[in-house]
Design an enzyme around this catalytic site. Structure first.
Site, PDB file in Angstrom:
ATOM      1  N   CYS A 193       5.682 -87.894  -2.046  1.00 53.13           N
ATOM      2  CA  CYS A 193       5.328 -88.681  -3.478  1.00 53.13           C
ATOM      3  C   CYS A 193       4.690 -89.784  -3.275  1.00 53.13           C
ATOM      4  CB  CYS A 193       6.929 -88.812  -4.075  1.00 53.13           C
ATOM      5  SG  CYS A 193       6.677 -89.341  -5.711  1.00 53.13           S
ATOM      6  N   CYS A 224       1.403-109.953 -11.291  1.00 50.68           N
ATOM      7  CA  CYS A 224       1.874-108.759 -10.607  1.00 50.68           C
ATOM      8  C   CYS A 224       0.864-108.523  -9.431  1.00 50.68           C
ATOM      9  CB  CYS A 224       1.956-107.679 -11.842  1.00 50.68           C
ATOM     10  SG  CYS A 224       0.382-107.360 -12.503  1.00 50.68           S
ATOM     11  N   GLN A 281       8.514-104.200 -19.651  1.00 50.42           N
ATOM     12  CA  GLN A 281       9.011-104.261 -18.459  1.00 50.42           C
ATOM     13  C   GLN A 281       9.930-102.973 -17.965  1.00 50.42           C
ATOM     14  OE1 GLN A 281       7.509-105.784 -15.992  1.00 50.42           O
ATOM     15  NE2 GLN A 281       6.596-107.730 -16.953  1.00 50.42           N
TER      16      GLN A 281
END
Length: 454
Positions: free
Chosen positions: A79, A410, A284
């Site tokens: 994945c 981020c 978020q």
């Protein structure tokens, strides 16, 4: 030695790259190996050889690292969602701390980085309040849902993601049972035919409210009342809707929402602040860690109640409304009009009257308000996308001479680039906190306090 494709190598992994790949060297020549962790000794096969480095595939684990753990998810290696599930959580936190520190030293030019704390999760699984599952068919024609295999659009049939809310699996079971019974076809990317493209699920960790949105290649859903009836059996079901996306595109969501049942949104809270969240809202995905991140940003802002604060890239006002509880006035800027509408709604929802929001590019709105209207800032909070801040925005921030800049990031590489620029233009990096919002992945959030030099 010159290495070529399909060469077999035996190597010990000594480091990890930004994408979570293991890095080992033979006579100084580096190999990048997906799914290998620090301390592993492995047998690998070269899949791509360059002049100064090569990529290799893990073929056999000869001596596992003491930091290697068995992934909970049987699909972790295939994945694309988790990159480092085979690494112990303690070592994941060290990896992320090193990633931030190394970027601030290498790109930012700092010899020392004042990292105060790495805030990890108490439970690094089942933390995501949002998931998007592509829907398709397997080779036998059965309807499946799951996630794309890494770097492909091949769906791995997996309805139980160990990062998402546990209710997701039950919801997908119900949707696939409905589609099978009523012959509702999944979308086919190759032909552009079929109806159901993705399933978007949002779960309010504090409220317990559930949203289900089917992204469809059409305007309606046949026998939709049957699906609604089934989904309403679940406690907390609040919003069931369609999102219309008839374009031949990889973009998941279209612009039009059609409510099938309930509200067009769910509510949830971070700390004492409530938020309305629609299918299109940016919110978020890890509310527990977001609260910790925002609390640290608020502490860095050092608000006494007399400050004017600008929150750049404010989204639906998540940080703005946190700041407004302690500031005299908060101004938020965001380029997405719907997000600003949501921010204003959320301000009203919480009875917050000292927050105003503007639609536009931060690098355009802030200079205009400063130069034309004379609006100033005691504190600027900036939470940009991965690409970081435009230099024009950084220039205006510096021109406004705020006492403090709180930079929430981020992407620690663009953070380091921008912090270096701010450091060269009058601001000193004083405090750094690393917050793990995305356990089992390589992604990490960072909060940095920069103070204006005397």
């Amino acid at each position: 030695m010159n290495y070529k494709k399909n060469d077999s190598i035996t190597i010990t992994i000594e480091d990890m790259g930004h994408g979570g790949e293991g890095i080992g060297k033979i006579d100084g020549f580096p190999f990048f190996v997906k799914d290998a962790v620090i301390g592993d000794t492995i047998e690998a096969k070269v899949i791509k050889a360059k002049k100064n480095y090569a990529y290799a595939r893990l073929m056999r684990l000869l001596q596992p690292s003491p930091h290697r753990v068995e992934p909970r998810c049987p699909y972790a290696r295939q994945c694309g969602g988790c990159q480092i599930q085979a690494l112990s959580y303690e070592q994941q936190l060290k990896f992320k701390e090193n990633k931030v520190r190394n970027n601030l030293m290498r790109i930012g030019g700092y010899s020392e980085v004042p990292i105060e704390e790495v805030i990890g999760m108490e439970e690094p699984y089942f933390y995501r309040n949002k998931a998007q599952f592509p829907v398709g068919k397997d080779k036998d024609g059965n309807i499946i849902a799951g996630f794309y295999a890494s770097r492909t659009h091949t769906i791995i049939n997996n309805r139980k993601c160990f990062l998402g809310a546990e209710i997701n699996e039950i919801i997908l079971d119900k949707i696939i049972a409905y589609m099978t019974e009523w012959n509702v076809e999944p979308y086919d990317e190759v032909t552009g035919k079929g109806l159901v493209r993705h399933v978007l699920i949002r779960y309010g960790f504090q409220s317990g409210e559930i949203m289900v949105c089917l992204i469809v290649n059409g305007e309606t859903l046949p026998k939709s009342e049957k699906l609604v009836e089934s989904l309403r059996e679940l406690e907390g079901m609040t919003s069931i809707s369609l999102n219309v996306n008839k374009k031949r595109t990889n973009v998941i969501l279209g612009e039009e929402i059609k409510v099938l049942w309930g509200q067009a949104y769910i509510t949830d809270s971070i700390g004492d602040v409530k938020f309305q969240i629609s299918p299109l809202s940016f919110y978020q995905v890890n509310p527990v860690q977001t609260k910790r991140l925002y609390e640290r940003a608020l502490a860095y802002a050092q608000l006494t109640g007399s400050e004017t604060v600008w929150d750049l890239y404010c989204g639906i006002g998540t940080i703005s409304l946190f700041l407004a509880q302690k500031a005299k006035q908060v101004y938020g800027v965001e380029i997405v009009p719907q997000a600003i509408e949501d921010a204003r709604t959320n301000a009203r929802l919480n009875g917050i009257e000292n927050a105003a929001f503007y639609v536009g590019k931060a690098e355009e709105v802030l200079p205009e308000k400063y130069e034309k209207d004379g609006i100033y800032a005691d504190v600027i909070v900036v939470d940009p996308p991965r690409k970081g801040c435009e230099e024009s925005l950084l220039r205006t921030m510096v021109d406004m001479k705020p006492k403090r800049i709180v930079y929430v990031s981020c992407d620690s590489a663009t953070l380091a680039r921008d912090v270096k620029w701010l450091g060269e233009n009058g601001y000193e990096m004083e405090r750094v906190t690393v917050v793990d919002q995305f356990g089992m992945t390589v992604h990490v959030e960072t909060a940095v306090l920069l103070v204006r030099k005397p």
